[in-house]
Design an enzyme around this catalytic site. Structure first.
Site, short mmCIF file in Angstrom:
data_model
loop_
_atom_site.label_atom_id
_atom_site.label_comp_id
_atom_site.label_asym_id
_atom_site.label_seq_id
_atom_site.Cartn_x
_atom_site.Cartn_y
_atom_site.Cartn_z
N GLY A 16 11.43 -38.79 54.32
CA GLY A 16 12.68 -38.36 54.91
C GLY A 16 13.86 -39.23 54.53
O GLY A 16 13.70 -40.36 54.04
N LEU A 18 16.17 -40.81 56.34
CA LEU A 18 16.33 -42.07 57.07
C LEU A 18 15.34 -43.10 56.55
O LEU A 18 15.71 -44.26 56.29
CB LEU A 18 16.14 -41.86 58.57
CG LEU A 18 16.12 -43.14 59.41
CD1 LEU A 18 17.40 -43.93 59.24
CD2 LEU A 18 15.86 -42.81 60.88
N ALA A 66 8.79 -37.04 62.02
CA ALA A 66 9.19 -36.11 63.06
C ALA A 66 9.19 -34.69 62.52
O ALA A 66 9.38 -34.47 61.33
CB ALA A 66 10.57 -36.45 63.60
N THR A 107 16.11 -38.97 69.65
CA THR A 107 17.23 -38.04 69.47
C THR A 107 18.07 -37.86 70.72
O THR A 107 17.59 -38.05 71.85
CB THR A 107 16.67 -36.66 69.05
OG1 THR A 107 17.73 -35.71 68.95
CG2 THR A 107 15.68 -36.13 70.07
N ASP A 108 19.31 -37.47 70.51
CA ASP A 108 20.20 -37.09 71.61
C ASP A 108 19.73 -35.82 72.31
O ASP A 108 20.18 -35.53 73.43
CB ASP A 108 21.61 -36.86 71.06
CG ASP A 108 21.65 -35.77 70.01
OD1 ASP A 108 21.00 -35.94 68.95
OD2 ASP A 108 22.32 -34.73 70.22
N TYR A 131 12.10 -28.67 71.09
CA TYR A 131 12.24 -29.87 70.26
C TYR A 131 12.56 -31.09 71.13
O TYR A 131 11.92 -32.15 71.00
CB TYR A 131 13.34 -29.66 69.22
CG TYR A 131 13.73 -30.92 68.50
CD1 TYR A 131 12.91 -31.48 67.53
CD2 TYR A 131 14.93 -31.58 68.81
CE1 TYR A 131 13.27 -32.66 66.89
CE2 TYR A 131 15.28 -32.75 68.16
CZ TYR A 131 14.45 -33.28 67.19
OH TYR A 131 14.81 -34.45 66.57
N LYS A 135 10.29 -34.52 71.72
CA LYS A 135 10.78 -35.87 71.44
C LYS A 135 10.74 -36.75 72.69
O LYS A 135 10.45 -37.94 72.61
CB LYS A 135 12.19 -35.81 70.86
CG LYS A 135 12.27 -35.18 69.48
CD LYS A 135 11.53 -35.98 68.42
CE LYS A 135 12.21 -37.30 68.12
NZ LYS A 135 11.54 -38.02 66.99
N TRP A 157 23.17 -36.45 64.98
CA TRP A 157 23.98 -35.91 63.89
C TRP A 157 23.80 -36.72 62.60
O TRP A 157 24.77 -37.10 61.95
CB TRP A 157 25.44 -35.87 64.30
CG TRP A 157 25.77 -34.91 65.41
CD1 TRP A 157 24.94 -34.42 66.37
CD2 TRP A 157 27.05 -34.31 65.67
NE1 TRP A 157 25.61 -33.57 67.21
CE2 TRP A 157 26.91 -33.49 66.80
CE3 TRP A 157 28.30 -34.42 65.06
CZ2 TRP A 157 27.97 -32.75 67.34
CZ3 TRP A 157 29.36 -33.69 65.60
CH2 TRP A 157 29.19 -32.86 66.72
#
Length: 323
Positions: A16, A18, A66, A107-108, A131, A135, A157
Site C-alpha cells: 500500500g 502508506l 487493511a 481511520t476517522d 468499514y 476498523k 483523507w
C-alpha cells in the site's frame, strides 16, 4: 534518526501507499525493516502471523494492512472484519507474546461525523458503516491486548504517490474535463502519506524507547477543508483555474455506505509523546505534488482561505480511505 533496537521493524500491508512511504522513511533513517505484503503475511491467518514473527523476530510491528473498499464492505462485512478486526487481534496477540509494541493504523470512520469540533482522541466512537465498524473492532483488539504497548493512529483523507487517491484522480480529470463538480458538505483533513510515515517512524522510535504513552493518536494534517476546497487548492497549486471546480452536495452521489460529514480530528495527544502534530494540509500538498510528479506551480496559502472560514463547506471523485 537512529534505531535503539537492532532488530527490524515488521511493516504489514507493504504493497500500500502508506507502507511504501514508511519503508522509504525507515530506509533513509537506517532502520531495518521487513516489508510484508499479503503474500508474505496474511494477517487474517494465525499460522501466517506466527511464522512471520518466528522468521523475523521484529522489534516492533506497524500494521498498515487493511481492507479499505468502503462500499464493498457493506456487502461483505465478514470479509472486512477478517482483515480490519481479526487481523489486528492476531497481530496484537503475537506482539504481546513477543513483548513488543504494535502501531496500528486506523481511520476517522470510527466516528459518526455529527460533531462540529475536532474529535479528541478519547471521543465516543459511533461508526456509520461496516468499514468503520470493522476498523473499530481492530482498534479495540489492539487496546485490549496491548494496554501498555499498543498504539492506534487514526488518519483521514490519505493521498500519496504509491496508489490511487483523490489528488491523483483530480489531476487526471483536470486534463480531461472543463469543469468538476465536487461536494462541499463533507469536512476533513487531507493527509499526505509522506507526513504520516514520518509521524509513524517517530512514534515507533519513542515507543521502543518507552517515552511515548500507549493509546490513541490522531495522525491527520492540521487545518480543515472540504473535498471542494481541497480540489480547488489542488487546481491552484498545479496552475489550473480553481473556478473550474464547482460545488455540489453529497446527496447527489448516493452510495451504499454512508460517510461521516465531519472528519476533523484533534491532535493534542502528540504532546504526551514529545512530538508535534502533522503540519497544515496546504503546506504538505505543496511538497507532496512534486513528490508525486506534479508542480506545484504556486506556493500554498495557509491563512485566510475561504475553505477555512465559517460553518462547514465530498466529491463525486472522492476516494475511499486508505486505512
Amino acid at each position: 534518526m537512529t534505531a535503539p533496537d537492532p532488530r527490524p521493524w515488521l511493516v504489514t500491508g507493504a504493497g500500500g501507499m502508506l507502507a511504501r512511504d514508511l519503508l522509504g522513511r525507515l530506509a533513509d533513517a537506517g532502520i531495518g525493516a521487513v516489508a510484508a505484503d499479503r503474500a508474505a503475511l496474511d494477517v487474517t491467518d494465525a499460522d501466517s502471523v506466527r511464522a512471520a514473527f518466528a522468521a523475523h523476530r521484529p522489534a516492533l510491528v506497524v500494521n498498515c494492512a487493511a481492507r479499505t473498499a468502503v462500499d464493498a464492505a457493506e456487502e461483505d462485512e465478514a470479509g472486512a472484519f477478517a482483515v480490519n478486526g481479526t487481523g489486528p487481534r492476531l497481530l496484537a496477540g503475537a506482539c504481546r507474546a513477543a513483548g513488543i509494541p504494535l502501531l496500528h493504523v486506523s481511520t476517522d470512520y470510527v466516528f459518526d461525523g455529527a460533531g462540529r469540533d475536532p474529535y479528541p482522541e478519547d471521543a465516543a466512537t459511533a461508526p456509520l458503516n461496516a468499514y468503520g465498524r470493522s476498523k473499530l473492532a481492530g482498534e479495540r483488539a489492539v487496546l485490549e491486548l496491548l494496554p501498555d504497548s499498543g498504539y492506534v493512529v487514526r488518519t483521514a483523507w490519505l493521498y500519496g504517490a504509491g496508489g490511487s487517491s483523490f489528488v491523483r484522480t483530480v489531476i487526471g480529470l483536470e486534463r480531461e474535463r472543463p469543469t468538476l463538480d465536487v461536494v462541499e458538505d463533507q469536512w476533513g483533513q487531507p493527509t499526505w502519506t509522506g507526513d504520516l510515515a514520518r509521524q509513524l517512524a517517530g512514534l515507533g522510535l519513542r515507543a521502543l524507547a518507552g517515552t511515548a504513552p500507549a493509546g490513541v493518536y490522531h495522525g491527520s494534517s492540521g487545518g480543515r477543508t472540504t473535498w471542494f476546497g481541497f480540489c480547488r487548492e489542488i487546481f491552484r497549486q498545479i496552475g489550473a483555474d480553481p473556478d473550474r471546480v464547482r460545488p455540489t452536495t453529497g446527496d447527489r452521489y448516493a452510495r451504499p455506505a454512508p460517510r461521516p460529514a465531519w472528519s476533523v480530528l484533534g491532535h493534542r495527544r502528540w504532546r504526551a509523546a514529545g512530538m508535534a502534530p502533522i503540519r497544515h494540509w496546504r503546506t504538505a500538498l505543496a511538497e507532496a505534488l512534486p513528490a508525486m510528479g506534479h508542480g506545484p506551480a504556486v506556493p500554498p496559502v495557509t491563512t485566510g482561505a475561504p475553505a477555512e472560514r465559517g460553518a462547514p463547506e465530498k466529491a463525486e471523485i472522492a476516494c475511499d480511505p486508505c486505512a
